[in-house]
Design a protein around this motif. Structure first.
Motif, mmCIF file in Angstrom:
data_model
loop_
_atom_site.group_PDB
_atom_site.id
_atom_site.type_symbol
_atom_site.label_atom_id
_atom_site.label_comp_id
_atom_site.label_asym_id
_atom_site.label_seq_id
_atom_site.Cartn_x
_atom_site.Cartn_y
_atom_site.Cartn_z
ATOM 1 N N HIS A 1 0.846 -1.195 0.000
ATOM 2 C CA HIS A 1 0.000 0.000 0.000
ATOM 3 C C HIS A 1 0.881 1.245 0.000
ATOM 4 N N GLY A 2 1.153 1.720 -1.187
ATOM 5 C CA GLY A 2 1.986 2.904 -1.360
ATOM 6 C C GLY A 2 2.633 2.862 -2.731
ATOM 7 N N PRO A 3 2.998 4.011 -3.292
ATOM 8 C CA PRO A 3 3.635 4.044 -4.610
ATOM 9 C C PRO A 3 5.062 3.504 -4.562
ATOM 10 N N VAL A 4 5.572 3.157 -5.735
ATOM 11 C CA VAL A 4 6.921 2.591 -5.827
ATOM 12 C C VAL A 4 7.960 3.518 -5.208
ATOM 13 N N SER A 5 7.767 4.812 -5.365
ATOM 14 C CA SER A 5 8.744 5.777 -4.831
ATOM 15 C C SER A 5 8.908 5.671 -3.315
ATOM 16 N N ASP A 6 7.890 5.171 -2.616
ATOM 17 C CA ASP A 6 7.981 5.030 -1.161
ATOM 18 C C ASP A 6 8.894 3.881 -0.746
ATOM 19 N N PHE A 7 9.118 2.917 -1.648
ATOM 20 C CA PHE A 7 9.842 1.698 -1.263
ATOM 21 C C PHE A 7 11.150 1.510 -2.022
ATOM 22 N N ALA A 8 11.407 2.353 -3.023
ATOM 23 C CA ALA A 8 12.579 2.151 -3.872
ATOM 24 C C ALA A 8 13.875 2.114 -3.072
ATOM 25 N N SER A 9 13.980 2.943 -2.042
ATOM 26 C CA SER A 9 15.213 2.986 -1.251
ATOM 27 C C SER A 9 15.286 1.875 -0.211
ATOM 28 N N ARG A 10 14.154 1.196 0.060
ATOM 29 C CA ARG A 10 14.129 0.158 1.102
ATOM 30 C C ARG A 10 14.123 -1.258 0.538
ATOM 31 N N VAL A 11 13.828 -1.401 -0.728
ATOM 32 C CA VAL A 11 13.807 -2.720 -1.357
ATOM 33 C C VAL A 11 14.954 -2.776 -2.348
ATOM 34 N N GLY A 12 16.054 -3.438 -1.967
ATOM 35 C CA GLY A 12 17.229 -3.526 -2.822
ATOM 36 C C GLY A 12 17.027 -4.475 -3.986
ATOM 37 N N LEU A 13 17.999 -4.457 -4.908
ATOM 38 C CA LEU A 13 17.913 -5.311 -6.088
ATOM 39 C C LEU A 13 17.834 -6.782 -5.719
ATOM 40 N N SER A 14 18.557 -7.185 -4.674
ATOM 41 C CA SER A 14 18.577 -8.595 -4.297
ATOM 42 C C SER A 14 17.341 -9.015 -3.517
ATOM 43 N N ALA A 15 16.530 -8.054 -3.049
ATOM 44 C CA ALA A 15 15.342 -8.389 -2.255
ATOM 45 C C ALA A 15 14.138 -8.686 -3.135
ATOM 46 N N GLY A 16 14.015 -8.036 -4.275
ATOM 47 C CA GLY A 16 12.871 -8.271 -5.133
ATOM 48 C C GLY A 16 12.722 -7.176 -6.168
ATOM 49 N N GLN A 17 11.700 -7.296 -6.985
ATOM 50 C CA GLN A 17 11.414 -6.326 -8.033
ATOM 51 C C GLN A 17 10.117 -5.591 -7.721
ATOM 52 N N LEU A 18 10.128 -4.295 -7.915
ATOM 53 C CA LEU A 18 8.963 -3.447 -7.661
ATOM 54 C C LEU A 18 8.348 -2.986 -8.982
ATOM 55 N N PHE A 19 7.018 -3.024 -9.044
ATOM 56 C CA PHE A 19 6.289 -2.555 -10.220
ATOM 57 C C PHE A 19 5.127 -1.671 -9.764
ATOM 58 N N PRO A 20 4.801 -0.623 -10.513
ATOM 59 C CA PRO A 20 3.628 0.201 -10.170
ATOM 60 C C PRO A 20 2.344 -0.617 -10.287
ATOM 61 N N ASP A 21 1.437 -0.427 -9.332
ATOM 62 C CA ASP A 21 0.125 -1.088 -9.353
ATOM 63 C C ASP A 21 -0.919 -0.008 -9.081
ATOM 64 N N GLY A 22 -1.179 0.810 -10.102
ATOM 65 C CA GLY A 22 -2.019 1.968 -9.888
ATOM 66 C C GLY A 22 -1.207 3.108 -9.294
ATOM 67 N N ASP A 23 -1.886 4.167 -8.901
ATOM 68 C CA ASP A 23 -1.201 5.344 -8.376
ATOM 69 C C ASP A 23 -0.758 5.194 -6.926
ATOM 70 N N GLN A 24 -1.479 4.369 -6.145
ATOM 71 C CA GLN A 24 -1.233 4.312 -4.708
ATOM 72 C C GLN A 24 -0.771 2.940 -4.218
ATOM 73 N N HIS A 25 -0.462 2.034 -5.120
ATOM 74 C CA HIS A 25 -0.023 0.698 -4.708
ATOM 75 C C HIS A 25 1.180 0.258 -5.549
ATOM 76 N N SER A 26 1.915 -0.721 -4.998
ATOM 77 C CA SER A 26 3.065 -1.282 -5.690
ATOM 78 C C SER A 26 2.992 -2.802 -5.622
ATOM 79 N N LEU A 27 3.469 -3.448 -6.673
ATOM 80 C CA LEU A 27 3.534 -4.903 -6.699
ATOM 81 C C LEU A 27 4.972 -5.335 -6.496
ATOM 82 N N LEU A 28 5.182 -6.171 -5.489
ATOM 83 C CA LEU A 28 6.505 -6.698 -5.181
ATOM 84 C C LEU A 28 6.573 -8.154 -5.604
ATOM 85 N N ARG A 29 7.541 -8.496 -6.462
ATOM 86 C CA ARG A 29 7.800 -9.886 -6.847
ATOM 87 C C ARG A 29 9.171 -10.254 -6.313
#
Length: 320
Positions: free
Chosen positions: A245-273
């Motif tokens: 629950h939050g845009p990708v910009s909120d998590f980009a600095s906390r989710v490193g490359l080795s932790a997973g991939q972030l994708f936009p899921d609408g304006d207010q959500h992000s999908l983490l794989r």
């Protein structure tokens, strides 16, 4: 009598040694006439060195900063200091600097005289850093890999797999990628006949160059994205999906490359794989983000999350 080439090198070295020289001072130091100094200054300018001159009794010559970086003349101790500094940065990557450090260190090591290479190896081995990460990579490995990439030569080395088993690899190296936490080598594995991503810190022997190879088409246009896919999901037992629950910009600095991939899921959500082997470890890391989320899969992780939620609820009820 000193040759014109040797004189130019001496003049360039003097200009790098002091901020500004008078023409008379340079002439006296070099044992030549003022006219010779002026001619040599003009020759250096023709070679691309931005030498500035000021008129008057207090005037002189100074080596300025130019649009292009001309070759530097380094004393022995200066060359060793630069090499050690580059090696330290390469071993503990700094975002945006580490890859350039490896390239610069590779070039510097190729031109170091044998006596300086030996001193560099001795000094590097004698230096121990407090807080050095356990998976730090040997900068020498990085420079050897970088040199093989540039010359299109196969590499042979012993590689430690995740289970600790050491195996011999012969690869065609293509790219070194810095994730900000580790170095990865993208290479064609000649034994398996397929592309592989190797952690540089798991290379246990000095990579040795072998035969030249003909370059292949890369497995992806974006090598960084290819490595992220390989290290964040492919090697793991479970492919986990989470809606944050939050845009990708909120998590980009906390989710490193080795932790997973972030994708936009609408304006207010992000999908983490992400790829994980252990549900409890993943859920602990996920809760540490301190954000509302929806666990989308796999079913085993959802079931485990329900069990932990029930246990936490009982714990809270008992405390009341």
């Amino acid at each position: 009598m000193m040759s014109s080439t040797a004189r130019l090198l001496q003049l360039l070295s003097l200009l790098q040694l002091r901020r500004e020289w008078t023409g008379a001072g340079l002439a006296e130091r070099m044992g030549v006439t003022d006219r010779t100094v002026r001619r040599d200054i003009d020759k250096l300018r023709e070679l691309g060195y931005p030498i500035q001159a000021s008129a008057g009794m207090a005037g002189g010559y100074r080596l300025g900063a130019g649009a292009q970086l001309p070759p530097l003349l380094l004393e022995n101790d200066e060359a060793l200091a630069v090499a050690l500094g580059l090696a330290a940065v390469a071993a503990s990557p700094v975002a945006g600097v580490a890859e350039a450090s490896v390239r610069a260190l590779t070039k510097l090591e190729q031109v170091l005289p044998a006596r300086l290479r030996n001193r560099f190896a001795t000094l590097k081995a004698a230096v121990t850093r407090i807080g050095r990460p356990s998976d730090a990579v040997d900068p020498q490995h990085l420079t050897e890999i970088s040199a093989a990439i540039a010359s299109r030569r196969q590499l042979s080395f012993e590689y430690a797999r995740a289970d600790g088993q050491r195996i011999r690899r012969v690869v065609e190296p293509y790219h070194l990628v810095d994730s900000g936490q580790r170095w990865y080598l993208v290479a064609w594995d000649t034994r398996r006949g397929d592309w592989r991503t190797f952690r540089a810190d798991r290379i246990r022997t000095h990579p040795s160059q072998r035969a030249r190879f003909t370059p292949r088409d890369l497995p992806a246009g974006d090598v960084a994205a290819y490595v992220q896919e390989a290290i964040s999901r492919s090697p793991y037992r479970y492919d986990v999906s989470v809606r944050l629950h939050g845009p990708v910009s909120d998590f980009a600095s906390r989710v490193g490359l080795s932790a997973g991939q972030l994708f936009p899921d609408g304006d207010q959500h992000s999908l983490l794989r992400a790829g994980w082997d252990n549900a409890d470890e993943f859920l602990g890391w996920l809760f540490s983000l301190d954000v509302d989320f929806e666990l989308l899969g796999p079913p085993e992780f959802i079931d485990r999350c329900r069990q932990l939620s029930a246990r936490l609820a009982r714990t809270v009820d008992g405390a009341q």
